[in-house]
Design an enzyme around this catalytic site. Structure first.
Site, PDB file in Angstrom:
ATOM      1  N   TYR A  12      15.329  29.968   9.154  1.00 18.26           N
ATOM      2  CA  TYR A  12      14.132  30.758   9.472  1.00 18.26           C
ATOM      3  C   TYR A  12      13.890  30.807  10.984  1.00 18.26           C
ATOM      4  O   TYR A  12      13.994  29.780  11.662  1.00 18.26           O
ATOM      5  CB  TYR A  12      12.895  30.139   8.822  1.00 18.26           C
ATOM      6  N   LYS A  31       0.841  -1.203   0.000  1.00 17.27           N
ATOM      7  CA  LYS A  31       0.000   0.000   0.000  1.00 17.27           C
ATOM      8  C   LYS A  31       0.878   1.256   0.000  1.00 17.27           C
ATOM      9  O   LYS A  31       2.090   1.162   0.260  1.00 17.27           O
ATOM     10  CB  LYS A  31      -0.924  -0.016   1.218  1.00 17.27           C
TER      11      LYS A  31
HETATM   12  C1  LIG Z   1      -0.499  -1.905   6.823  1.00 12.33           C
HETATM   13  C2  LIG Z   1      -1.059  -3.198   7.245  1.00 12.33           C
HETATM   14  C3  LIG Z   1      -0.228  -4.323   7.349  1.00 12.33           C
HETATM   15  C4  LIG Z   1       1.275  -4.240   7.249  1.00 12.33           C
HETATM   16  O1  LIG Z   1       1.753  -3.788   8.494  1.00 12.33           O
HETATM   17  P1  LIG Z   1       3.322  -3.543   8.772  1.00 12.33           P
HETATM   18  O2  LIG Z   1       3.369  -3.123  10.179  1.00 12.33           O
HETATM   19  O3  LIG Z   1       3.751  -2.485   7.817  1.00 12.33           O
HETATM   20  O4  LIG Z   1       4.007  -4.825   8.515  1.00 12.33           O
HETATM   21  C5  LIG Z   1      -0.828  -5.554   7.604  1.00 12.33           C
HETATM   22  N1  LIG Z   1      -2.172  -5.643   7.779  1.00 12.33           N
HETATM   23  C6  LIG Z   1      -2.988  -4.566   7.723  1.00 12.33           C
HETATM   24  C7  LIG Z   1      -4.444  -4.731   7.955  1.00 12.33           C
HETATM   25  C8  LIG Z   1      -2.458  -3.305   7.473  1.00 12.33           C
HETATM   26  O5  LIG Z   1      -3.260  -2.238   7.444  1.00 12.33           O
END
Ligand SMILES: *Cc1c(COP(=O)(O)O)cnc(C)c1O
Length: 391
Positions: A268, A51
């Site tokens: 800044y 994702k």
């Molecule tokens: C993002 C996500 C993962 C992966 O989690 P990590 O901590 O990045 O390994 C697995 N399951 C779900 C439902 C997620 O939203």
């Protein structure tokens, strides 16, 4: 093999100048990390969570590399991400963690994407859209996050009523709340709830562990692990040495170096004051590149002992001086070898032992946010192809 590559869909700087910071993504390390997680897992198989543009690394390059390493199943959050995975891996199993968009079941069926169903309503919509052909989907049960998924009692009751009978091959899953802290009592409660669910869904495939979940000693053995962060080099065991190989390297060019007297400010707002005569280097990387402004070095943080950003110049840790600008960051390079702290030399923002977990901590956030914030102005360099053949 030439891979279809949708330039419009893959954020990248097509015409980077010499001043663009360089983001190097090691696809062999990505593939090696996937194989390491697969081999260490007590689960039957290992998926990859890709994702958010494969945690900033680029879906179009990460997915083929993971496929080359042996990965067949991918999780994304959104439909558009699922389409991008499908384009580069026509044979992949692709699950959408955000579930079934209202009215979107037909689109998912047509695109061969599997929803992670999170409510009785989504289950009904999916079964109706499948038109009797019982297509595969995942069923998400919420065992403690209170975010997405069916409550445990509702899932058990619906299972008893046969409400899921119209689903095809079902992947029963839940998501851990604090897997990175193995001693937290909620892990055991979630594991216990999931074992009860496994008994109530005897025919379903099962998936429990994210990155850190795969390292929990008392996690139920399931059919499919779902790591994300650790694939990209994040530490799944934050209180121990990182077992993963680094995937990301970020370097920026030094544009100017100057000497300043004690008491002079930098950046800044003059939030940083030179404690003595200092040598400062300004690098071509700022918050517009996705590096958090919150990592700035300020007198207040120094006084309070609050960690803040650093970069490596000539292998020496150099603290940030002042807050980041949009395009520029100032480093205190007083301790760096003079030959390395010069115009045209590079500073390492991520890499050489400066890991994404530490970068996140120094910005008051987590490595996940560092990865997913990686900007589109970098010159992106991909090395390897996931097979590990190149080293
Ligand atoms: C993002 C996500 C993962 C992966 O989690 P990590 O901590 O990045 O390994 C697995 N399951 C779900 C439902 C997620 O939203």
């Amino acid at each position: 093999m030439t891979l279809p590559h949708d330039e419009a869909a893959a954020p990248s700087n097509d015409l980077p100048g010499a001043d663009a910071a360089t983001l190097t993504i090691d696809l062999d390390a990505l593939g090696a990390n996937w194989r390491l997680l697969r081999d260490r897992s007590r689960d039957g198989a290992c998926a990859a969570v890709v994702k958010a543009n494969a945690y900033g690394t680029g879906i179009e390059r990460a997915v083929p590399a993971l496929a080359k390493a042996g990965c067949r199943t991918f999780f994304v959050a959104q439909v558009s991400e699922g389409r991008r995975v499908r384009r580069v891996d026509p044979a992949a199993e692709i699950y959408l963690l955000d579930g079934l968009p209202p009215g979107g079941a037909g689109e998912l069926v047509a695109a061969n994407l599997r929803p992670v169903l999170g409510s009785a309503e989504e289950v009904r919509e999916w079964i109706a859209a499948c038109g009797g052909s019982a297509l595969p989907a995942a069923l998400h049960v919420d065992t403690g996050m209170n975010r997405l998924g069916l409550p445990v009692e509702e899932a058990l009751a619906l299972a008893g009523e046969g409400a899921f009978a119209g689903l095809g091959d079902t992947l029963l899953m839940t998501h851990l709340v604090v897997a990175e802290d193995p001693g937290h009592p909620i892990n055991a409660r979630q594991a216990e709830a999931f074992r009860a669910l496994m008994r109530a869904f005897p025919g379903a495939r099962t998936s429990f562990a994210n990155s850190s979940g795969g390292f929990l000693p008392d996690a139920p053995a399931c059919d499919l692990a779902r790591p994300g962060y650790s694939l990209y080099g994040g530490n799944p065991t934050p209180h121990h040495e990182n077992p993963m190989r680094p995937v990301i390297r970020l370097e920026a060019t030094i544009l100017q170096v100057r000497e300043i007297p004690a008491g002079a400010g930098a950046g800044y707002g003059t939030h940083w004051t030179a404690p003595g005569p200092r040598r400062l280097a300004t690098i071509a990387l700022g918050y517009a590149d996705g590096y958090p402004r919150a990592a700035g070095g300020t007198d207040a943080k120094i006084a309070a002992g609050t960690p803040y950003g650093q970069a490596l110049v000539g292998g020496v840790r150099c603290p940030f001086a002042g807050v980041l600008s949009m395009d520029l960051t100032i480093l205190d390079v007083g301790d760096a070898p003079e030959a390395s702290a010069r115009r045209g030399e590079t500073a390492v923002l991520i890499g050489d032992g400066l890991e994404i977990d530490e970068v996140g901590m120094r910005a008051g956030t987590i490595g996940y946010e560092i990865l997913t914030g990686l900007g589109d102005r970098y010159r992106r360099v991909y090395v390897g192809d996931g097979s590990g053949a190149g080293g």
